[in-house]
Design an enzyme around this catalytic site. Structure first.
Site, short mmCIF file in Angstrom:
data_model
loop_
_atom_site.label_atom_id
_atom_site.label_comp_id
_atom_site.label_asym_id
_atom_site.label_seq_id
_atom_site.Cartn_x
_atom_site.Cartn_y
_atom_site.Cartn_z
N HIS A 43 0.14 4.42 3.05
CA HIS A 43 1.07 3.52 3.74
C HIS A 43 0.70 2.08 3.38
O HIS A 43 -0.38 1.62 3.76
CB HIS A 43 0.94 3.76 5.25
CG HIS A 43 1.94 3.06 6.08
ND1 HIS A 43 2.15 3.36 7.42
CD2 HIS A 43 2.81 2.05 5.80
CE1 HIS A 43 3.09 2.57 7.91
NE2 HIS A 43 3.50 1.75 6.95
N GLU A 151 11.32 13.00 7.88
CA GLU A 151 10.03 13.38 8.45
C GLU A 151 10.14 13.20 9.96
O GLU A 151 10.41 12.08 10.44
CB GLU A 151 8.89 12.53 7.88
CG GLU A 151 7.55 12.95 8.48
CD GLU A 151 6.35 12.40 7.72
OE1 GLU A 151 6.43 12.25 6.48
OE2 GLU A 151 5.35 12.10 8.39
N1 PXP Z 1 3.69 10.32 8.76
C1 PXP Z 1 4.03 9.03 8.92
C2 PXP Z 1 5.41 8.62 8.55
C3 PXP Z 1 3.10 8.08 9.38
O1 PXP Z 1 3.45 6.79 9.51
C4 PXP Z 1 1.79 8.49 9.67
C5 PXP Z 1 0.76 7.49 10.11
O2 PXP Z 1 0.55 6.55 9.13
C6 PXP Z 1 1.47 9.86 9.47
C7 PXP Z 1 2.45 10.75 9.05
C8 PXP Z 1 0.09 10.39 9.69
O3 PXP Z 1 -0.22 10.33 11.05
P1 PXP Z 1 -1.72 10.66 11.50
O4 PXP Z 1 -2.60 9.67 10.84
O5 PXP Z 1 -1.67 10.53 12.98
O6 PXP Z 1 -2.00 12.08 11.05
#
Ligand code: PXP
Length: 239
Positions: A43, A151
């Site tokens: 990200h 998602e």
């Molecule tokens: N999917 C998206 C779109 C996200 O923004 C995030 C967090 O950056 C995640 C998945 C992963 O989440 P986690 O770190 O809580 O597993």
């Protein structure tokens, strides 16, 4: 076959705590692939609190590695992302003061902006995805936007499970949205707050094709190693 996307943002969080080069997100991406990750998620946040531009560029240049780049709709970030050329792009909301991504995109409010961004990446043959709340309205809007995947934000479900509260209504919402999206030809992914237990619960939703997991997976790897934890998750999602 359900796939596992490994989010390595928090390797960069640890690296940044010292402002030095170790541990390297670039190496983490390579190891995660070697240990069985089907794709890597990073990200590139507007405040660059974990992954930096150079990380994203280097990770996207690794051969035979599928990279899912999460970005906000900020025009500067979109410009950078379109130059880096990831395999997949996932648009997510970003608020200045949040600790992590809170909730899905406001599709109704940002429809035009999102449509424009999706066009840029579709032209480049990048797989597109939108991070949304489990809402049937948002599934319908996603269809009109012509996105490849959605998602579904699983944060609420994860919080309910972790606090031993009843999560059936939230799971039902996720099931309904996944069914509807799949019916409309949109690939379904799930992510946020997932650990072993919540991932296992979500494997009951047969339409979910991809799980994107970060914080718990990286945290657990401190104790048991990245290889073991990725293998554990792969075993869960294979069922
Ligand atoms: N999917 C998206 C779109 C996200 O923004 C995030 C967090 O950056 C995640 C998945 C992963 O989440 P986690 O770190 O809580 O597993």
């Amino acid at each position: 076959m359900k796939r596992l996307g490994v989010n390595i943002d928090h390797i960069a969080t640890v690296r940044n705590a010292r402002g030095e080069a170790h541990p390297s997100p670039f190496l983490a991406a390579k190891f995660a692939r070697k240990f069985g990750a089907d794709s890597i998620t990073i990200h590139l946040r507007e405040d660059r609190r974990h992954i930096k531009d150079i990380d994203a560029k280097k990770i996207c240049s690794i051969k035979n590695l599928l990279v899912n780049l999460e970005i906000s709709t900020n025009s500067n970030i979109v410009k950078i992302a379109s130059k880096i050329n990831p395999n997949f792009i996932c648009l997510v909301p970003e608020n200045r003061k949040e600790i992590t991504t809170e909730g899905g995109l406001d599709l109704k409010r940002n429809k035009k902006k999102i449509e424009k961004i999706l066009k840029i990446f579709k032209k480049k043959k990048v797989r597109t995805s939108l991070f949304i709340n489990p809402s049937l309205k948002d599934i319908k809007i996603s269809k009109t936007l012509g996105v490849d995947c959605v998602e579904i934000h699983t944060g609420k479900l994860a919080n309910l499970v972790k606090s031993h509260k009843n999560y059936n209504d939230e799971l039902e919402k996720i099931k309904k949205c996944s069914f509807e999206a799949n019916k409309l030809g949109i690939e379904v992914h799930a992510g946020h707050g997932l650990d072993y237990k919540t991932t296992k619960i979500l494997t009951r939703v047969k339409e979910i094709q991809e799980f994107n997991i970060g914080h718990f997976l990286i945290g657990e790897s401190i104790f048991f190693g990245l290889s073991k934890v990725i293998k554990n998750f792969k075993k869960i999602i294979k069922r």
